[in-house]
Design an enzyme around this catalytic site. Structure first.
Site, short mmCIF file in Angstrom:
data_model
loop_
_atom_site.label_atom_id
_atom_site.label_comp_id
_atom_site.label_asym_id
_atom_site.label_seq_id
_atom_site.Cartn_x
_atom_site.Cartn_y
_atom_site.Cartn_z
N ASP A 38 0.81 -1.21 0.00
CA ASP A 38 0.00 0.00 0.00
C ASP A 38 0.85 1.27 0.00
OD1 ASP A 38 -2.43 -1.23 -0.09
OD2 ASP A 38 -2.85 -1.07 2.06
N LYS A 58 -3.56 3.35 -2.62
CA LYS A 58 -4.59 4.33 -2.94
C LYS A 58 -4.30 5.60 -2.14
CE LYS A 58 -8.32 0.91 -3.49
NZ LYS A 58 -7.68 -0.27 -2.88
N MET A 164 -8.96 8.80 9.13
CA MET A 164 -9.14 9.53 7.86
C MET A 164 -10.07 10.73 8.05
SD MET A 164 -9.74 6.00 5.73
CE MET A 164 -10.84 5.38 7.02
#
Length: 237
Positions: A38, A58, A164
């Site tokens: 990742d 991502k 997040m």
């Protein structure tokens, strides 16, 4: 149904600092023939492993591989009988979509082994000196996603950790107050926990509402009375 020869290890890299990966996770990496990793994994750390490395990360606002494509890449590699490591930031099963990958692979007779990692909530709290639970103060804690906006939760617990949370921090705090949280409740903003560029800021819901401060990402936001126990909080300007 007989399992195929290939095996996939879902490995948690941890919150960012390479020395926080588990010994079991590092052992799996040393055995791997292919590593799918990742965005939040330190690429320099991966240099010591001989496996083929494939980036499948991502980032918000940037085009990345769709999850369906990642699932299929893992399957195709494992189907060929290779030892695969799917290396994820934090823990594979906490906002890491590890469950989706496990489900996809096992439905196709690929053996999956999960190796946990230190999730960002625990690392960020530890770096700031914030106990997520504390006798007489906090006996319950919830991990929540900070996006999308229409999915933000404000559960009835003593301490909430939002992952997040960067783009929706103001909305989260406004929603907490509207749902009955005391305006004086302490809140912590922690970005890049465990890394050299780590930033920690301590405030309260009331002080933050209406401010338009730029925050670094990835951002962990911790809300609750135990945040007031943070070590050496920065003074508000």
């Amino acid at each position: 149904m007989r399992k195929n020869k290939g095996k996939v290890f879902l490995v948690g890299f941890g919150p960012g600092a390479p020395d926080l990966i588990t010994r079991r996770g590092e052992e799996a990496l040393s055995r791997a023939e292919v590593i799918f990793y990742d965005h939040w994994v330190d690429r320099r750390y991966l240099r010591k492993f001989q496996a083929e490395k494939i980036y499948v990360g991502k980032q918000k606002g940037k085009h990345g591989r769709p999850q369906d494509e990642i699932n299929e890449l893992l399957y195709q590699a494992a189907r060929d009988g290779k030892c695969i490591v799917r290396l994820k930031g934090g823990d594979p099963f906490i906002f890491g979509r590890g469950g989706e990958e496990q489900e996809y692979l096992e439905a196709r007779s690929i053996r999956v082994v999960v190796i946990p990692g230190v999730t960002a909530a625990l690392a960020a709290a530890a770096c700031a000196g914030i106990p997520l639970t504390h006798r007489g103060v906090s006996s319950s804690v919830a991990f929540c996603a900070g996006h999308p906006t229409d999915k933000i939760q404000t559960p009835c617990v003593d301490t909430i950790v939002y992952y997040m949370a960067g783009s929706n921090a103001m909305e989260i705090m406004d929603r907490l107050i509207r749902n009955g949280w005391d305006k004086e409740t302490p809140v912590a903003f922690i970005s890049n926990a465990t890394l050299p560029m780590e930033k920690i800021r301590i405030s309260t819901l009331e002080k933050e509402i209406g401010k338009q401060k730029r925050v670094q990402t990835p951002l962990i936001m911790i809300v609750g009375k135990t945040v007031g126990m943070a070590k050496e909080p920065e003074k508000e300007e």
